[in-house]
Design a protein around this motif. Structure first.
Motif, PDB file in Angstrom:
ATOM      1  N   LEU A  91      47.469  27.203  42.039  1.00 54.53           N
ATOM      2  CA  LEU A  91      47.386  27.812  40.705  1.00 54.53           C
ATOM      3  C   LEU A  91      48.016  26.922  39.640  1.00 54.53           C
ATOM      4  O   LEU A  91      47.429  26.701  38.572  1.00 54.53           O
ATOM      5  N   GLY A  92      49.212  26.424  39.895  1.00 56.86           N
ATOM      6  CA  GLY A  92      49.900  25.598  38.904  1.00 56.86           C
ATOM      7  C   GLY A  92      49.132  24.349  38.538  1.00 56.86           C
ATOM      8  O   GLY A  92      48.969  24.021  37.349  1.00 56.86           O
ATOM      9  N   GLU A  93      48.610  23.663  39.544  1.00 58.73           N
ATOM     10  CA  GLU A  93      47.881  22.426  39.283  1.00 58.73           C
ATOM     11  C   GLU A  93      46.605  22.676  38.486  1.00 58.73           C
ATOM     12  O   GLU A  93      46.210  21.865  37.637  1.00 58.73           O
ATOM     13  N   GLU A  94      45.953  23.832  38.736  1.00 57.95           N
ATOM     14  CA  GLU A  94      44.736  24.156  37.992  1.00 57.95           C
ATOM     15  C   GLU A  94      45.053  24.499  36.539  1.00 57.95           C
ATOM     16  O   GLU A  94      44.353  24.065  35.618  1.00 57.95           O
ATOM     17  N   LEU A  95      46.110  25.275  36.322  1.00 58.36           N
ATOM     18  CA  LEU A  95      46.497  25.635  34.958  1.00 58.36           C
ATOM     19  C   LEU A  95      46.903  24.406  34.144  1.00 58.36           C
ATOM     20  O   LEU A  95      46.556  24.284  32.960  1.00 58.36           O
ATOM     21  N   LYS A  96      47.627  23.495  34.757  1.00 59.07           N
ATOM     22  CA  LYS A  96      48.145  22.329  34.037  1.00 59.07           C
ATOM     23  C   LYS A  96      47.043  21.401  33.546  1.00 59.07           C
ATOM     24  O   LYS A  96      47.280  20.576  32.664  1.00 59.07           O
ATOM     25  N   GLN A  97      45.844  21.557  34.078  1.00 62.43           N
ATOM     26  CA  GLN A  97      44.723  20.775  33.557  1.00 62.43           C
ATOM     27  C   GLN A  97      44.398  21.157  32.114  1.00 62.43           C
ATOM     28  O   GLN A  97      43.767  20.390  31.385  1.00 62.43           O
ATOM     29  N   TYR A  98      44.791  22.369  31.717  1.00 61.70           N
ATOM     30  CA  TYR A  98      44.415  22.893  30.400  1.00 61.70           C
ATOM     31  C   TYR A  98      45.603  23.029  29.454  1.00 61.70           C
ATOM     32  O   TYR A  98      45.410  23.394  28.287  1.00 61.70           O
ATOM     33  N   GLY A  99      46.810  22.758  29.923  1.00 65.63           N
ATOM     34  CA  GLY A  99      47.969  22.842  29.056  1.00 65.63           C
ATOM     35  C   GLY A  99      49.179  23.374  29.783  1.00 65.63           C
ATOM     36  O   GLY A  99      49.152  23.619  31.001  1.00 65.63           O
ATOM     37  N   THR A 100      50.255  23.584  29.040  1.00 67.13           N
ATOM     38  CA  THR A 100      51.520  24.016  29.647  1.00 67.13           C
ATOM     39  C   THR A 100      52.002  25.370  29.148  1.00 67.13           C
ATOM     40  O   THR A 100      52.949  25.925  29.705  1.00 67.13           O
ATOM     41  N   ARG A 101      51.370  25.890  28.099  1.00 60.46           N
ATOM     42  CA  ARG A 101      51.788  27.182  27.539  1.00 60.46           C
ATOM     43  C   ARG A 101      50.759  28.242  27.949  1.00 60.46           C
ATOM     44  O   ARG A 101      49.606  28.197  27.524  1.00 60.46           O
ATOM     45  N   VAL A 102      51.206  29.162  28.798  1.00 61.10           N
ATOM     46  CA  VAL A 102      50.306  30.098  29.472  1.00 61.10           C
ATOM     47  C   VAL A 102      50.574  31.531  29.010  1.00 61.10           C
ATOM     48  O   VAL A 102      51.737  31.962  28.940  1.00 61.10           O
ATOM     49  N   LEU A 103      49.493  32.265  28.706  1.00 62.27           N
ATOM     50  CA  LEU A 103      49.619  33.711  28.504  1.00 62.27           C
ATOM     51  C   LEU A 103      49.144  34.407  29.770  1.00 62.27           C
ATOM     52  O   LEU A 103      47.967  34.291  30.147  1.00 62.27           O
ATOM     53  N   LEU A 104      50.054  35.104  30.422  1.00 63.52           N
ATOM     54  CA  LEU A 104      49.755  35.880  31.625  1.00 63.52           C
ATOM     55  C   LEU A 104      49.391  37.291  31.197  1.00 63.52           C
ATOM     56  O   LEU A 104      50.190  37.973  30.546  1.00 63.52           O
ATOM     57  N   THR A 105      48.201  37.750  31.558  1.00 66.95           N
ATOM     58  CA  THR A 105      47.751  39.090  31.172  1.00 66.95           C
ATOM     59  C   THR A 105      47.559  39.956  32.413  1.00 66.95           C
ATOM     60  O   THR A 105      47.113  39.466  33.451  1.00 66.95           O
ATOM     61  N   TYR A 106      47.906  41.227  32.282  1.00 70.02           N
ATOM     62  CA  TYR A 106      47.705  42.162  33.393  1.00 70.02           C
ATOM     63  C   TYR A 106      47.719  43.588  32.869  1.00 70.02           C
ATOM     64  O   TYR A 106      47.927  43.825  31.662  1.00 70.02           O
ATOM     65  N   GLY A 107      47.484  44.544  33.768  1.00 70.99           N
ATOM     66  CA  GLY A 107      47.311  45.938  33.363  1.00 70.99           C
ATOM     67  C   GLY A 107      48.576  46.758  33.436  1.00 70.99           C
ATOM     68  O   GLY A 107      49.609  46.415  32.850  1.00 70.99           O
ATOM     69  N   GLY A 108      48.518  47.849  34.196  1.00 74.32           N
ATOM     70  CA  GLY A 108      49.592  48.828  34.183  1.00 74.32           C
ATOM     71  C   GLY A 108      50.759  48.569  35.110  1.00 74.32           C
ATOM     72  O   GLY A 108      51.675  49.374  35.199  1.00 74.32           O
ATOM     73  N   GLY A 109      50.764  47.478  35.820  1.00 72.86           N
ATOM     74  CA  GLY A 109      51.911  47.154  36.655  1.00 72.86           C
ATOM     75  C   GLY A 109      51.673  47.197  38.143  1.00 72.86           C
ATOM     76  O   GLY A 109      52.597  46.973  38.926  1.00 72.86           O
ATOM     77  N   SER A 110      50.437  47.472  38.576  1.00 72.32           N
ATOM     78  CA  SER A 110      50.170  47.529  40.017  1.00 72.32           C
ATOM     79  C   SER A 110      50.412  46.175  40.673  1.00 72.32           C
ATOM     80  O   SER A 110      50.774  46.105  41.852  1.00 72.32           O
ATOM     81  N   ILE A 111      50.227  45.083  39.914  1.00 78.03           N
ATOM     82  CA  ILE A 111      50.449  43.763  40.509  1.00 78.03           C
ATOM     83  C   ILE A 111      51.926  43.545  40.846  1.00 78.03           C
ATOM     84  O   ILE A 111      52.256  42.728  41.716  1.00 78.03           O
ATOM     85  N   LYS A 112      52.805  44.289  40.165  1.00 74.01           N
ATOM     86  CA  LYS A 112      54.229  44.197  40.503  1.00 74.01           C
ATOM     87  C   LYS A 112      54.525  44.985  41.778  1.00 74.01           C
ATOM     88  O   LYS A 112      55.318  44.556  42.612  1.00 74.01           O
ATOM     89  N   LYS A 113      53.874  46.123  41.920  1.00 71.92           N
ATOM     90  CA  LYS A 113      54.103  46.967  43.105  1.00 71.92           C
ATOM     91  C   LYS A 113      53.690  46.263  44.392  1.00 71.92           C
ATOM     92  O   LYS A 113      54.322  46.443  45.431  1.00 71.92           O
ATOM     93  N   ILE A 114      52.624  45.482  44.330  1.00 75.58           N
ATOM     94  CA  ILE A 114      52.131  44.830  45.551  1.00 75.58           C
ATOM     95  C   ILE A 114      52.733  43.439  45.761  1.00 75.58           C
ATOM     96  O   ILE A 114      52.394  42.749  46.720  1.00 75.58           O
ATOM     97  N   GLY A 115      53.611  43.024  44.839  1.00 79.14           N
ATOM     98  CA  GLY A 115      54.276  41.735  44.986  1.00 79.14           C
ATOM     99  C   GLY A 115      53.503  40.551  44.450  1.00 79.14           C
ATOM    100  O   GLY A 115      53.978  39.412  44.516  1.00 79.14           O
ATOM    101  N   LEU A 116      52.326  40.789  43.883  1.00 79.64           N
ATOM    102  CA  LEU A 116      51.505  39.690  43.386  1.00 79.64           C
ATOM    103  C   LEU A 116      52.108  39.063  42.135  1.00 79.64           C
ATOM    104  O   LEU A 116      52.048  37.838  41.954  1.00 79.64           O
ATOM    105  N   TYR A 117      52.696  39.870  41.288  1.00 78.42           N
ATOM    106  CA  TYR A 117      53.331  39.360  40.069  1.00 78.42           C
ATOM    107  C   TYR A 117      54.392  38.318  40.420  1.00 78.42           C
ATOM    108  O   TYR A 117      54.445  37.234  39.816  1.00 78.42           O
ATOM    109  N   ASP A 118      55.231  38.626  41.400  1.00 78.19           N
ATOM    110  CA  ASP A 118      56.289  37.692  41.801  1.00 78.19           C
ATOM    111  C   ASP A 118      55.703  36.400  42.354  1.00 78.19           C
ATOM    112  O   ASP A 118      56.208  35.299  42.075  1.00 78.19           O
TER     113      ASP A 118
END
Length: 389
Positions: A22-49
């Motif tokens: 993920l990091g290497e792919e993002l860095k192709q387009y820049g260094t300042r990233v906006l992370l978007t997500y919904g109501g917080g389920s990604i935190k419950k399943i550990g994906l956010y971390d």
């Protein structure tokens, strides 16, 4: 059969434990990233971390926009675009399902527009530029992770429209079936209905002559959903089921099935009115509408395709007449959606009555005709809504 150009430029990382890229792919387009997500389920399943750990390891500067709605609002798009302008965002990372990805695509375009993002959705202003978008998918349904479109709602005016532009095609998408293990039985069923509707509505049931090769692939994707959706509902951590549904969703709307034949999506236009007025789950609205739409437009011209669907997908008796075979196919689809998957079968069950049907029908038809497999007038659409009560 139409002439066509096919190009899909989204790079896919499919399978478990792929976020190390993920990091290497993002860095192709820049260094300042906006992370978007919904109501917080990604935190419950550990994906956010997991995601934020990779972003930190790559040395990226991260900003966040959370709380994206299941039917994303243009006001949220405006909020995201303002954040991108203020923080000079280089690249967007959407972590979630189709709603999060759709909203993020609209933010990508709205960042380069000084007015209300709704102007872009309604084509009052053109999309001229967009930030790059990458995605980490958590729900098999819309196919937004591999296409150039999204759907945005304006709850102030009860409108919901698509925003489609080549600049909105995700650069990279990460598809890990284990990220869908926590998806509820209801949302799994709704997502599966959405996958089917993308095929039915846009390319499979069409008045245009199709390529037989593409037609056969469509039927195999449909059969894949019919096989694996019930398994995923009952066994949410069945990797094979989740993987098949995830890849089926991507290929149902990534442009490949539209090669040679496609049309306006009439069931989607009708459902957009339902969710614009009542904020219901998109896939559920499609499930309720689709069999009634099939029943309503059934005649000598549509019956052969409906029968073929029944014979090739559900094993309906090929010796039946076109009309009888088509009717049996509709019964089979009803049984799958409402008995096998357990979805609500009527609008009444989800608290919707007929008081807005007339205005919704006019909006769906844009005051004139709703094009599709069978063109529909506002009166036709209102009748279909009533059949769903």
């Amino acid at each position: 059969m139409y002439n066509f150009i096919f190009q899909n430029t989204t790079k896919i990382y499919f399978g478990e434990n792929r976020l190390g890229h993920l990091g290497e792919e993002l860095k192709q387009y820049g260094t300042r990233v906006l992370l978007t997500y919904g109501g917080g389920s990604i935190k419950k399943i550990g994906l956010y971390d997991k995601v934020t750990e990779e972003l930190k390891r790559a040395g990226l500067t991260v900003f966040e926009l959370s709380g994206i709605e299941p039917n994303p609002r243009h006001t949220t798009v405006n909020k995201g675009a303002e954040l991108c302008k203020k923080e000079k965002i280089d690249v967007l990372l959407a972590v979630g399902g189709g709603s999060t990805i759709d909203c993020t695509k609209a933010i990508a375009a709205a960042t380069f527009y000084d007015g209300d993002s709704w102007d872009l959705v309604t084509h009052k202003a053109p999309v001229s530029k967009a930030l790059p978008v990458l995605t980490v998918l958590t729900l098999a349904a819309t196919g937004s992770e591999m296409d150039a479109g999204g759907v945005i709602s304006n709850m102030d005016t009860n409108e919901k429209y698509g925003l489609i532009h080549p600049l909105l095609q995700p650069k990279v998408s990460f598809l890990d079936p284990t990220n869908t293990y926590s998806v509820s039985a209801f949302q799994t069923a709704c997502g599966s209905a959405d996958i089917l509707s993308h095929i039915f509505d846009v390319t499979y049931f069409t008045a245009t002559e199709k390529m037989d090769m593409v037609d056969r692939i469509m039927e195999d994707i449909i059969k894949t959903v019919i096989k694996y959706a019930p398994i995923a509902v009952k066994e949410p951590e069945n990797y094979q089921a989740r993987a098949n549904l995830m890849w089926a969703a991507s290929w149902a709307l990534n442009g490949f099935l539209q090669t040679g034949a496609f049309q306006a999506a009439s069931c989607h236009a009708m459902e957009h009115e339902l969710s614009a007025f009542y904020d219901i789950t998109h896939g559920l609205g499609l499930a309720i509408l689709t069999p009634r739409w099939m029943e309503y437009i059934l005649d000598e011209s549509t019956a052969p395709q409906f029968k073929k669907f029944g014979v090739n997908v559900f094993g309906v008796d090929a010796s039946l007449s076109d009309i009888d075979g088509a009717k049996q196919a509709i019964v089979c689809l009803n049984d799958f959606l409402f008995k096998t998957l357990g979805l609500q079968s009527t609008l009444t069950e989800i608290g919707i009555d007929d008081k807005n049907f007339k205005v919704m029908a006019k909006k769906a038809c844009k005051g004139d005709v709703l094009k599709g497999f069978k063109h529909l007038t506002p009166e036709d659409v209102e009748n279909i809504f009533k059949m769903c009560l």
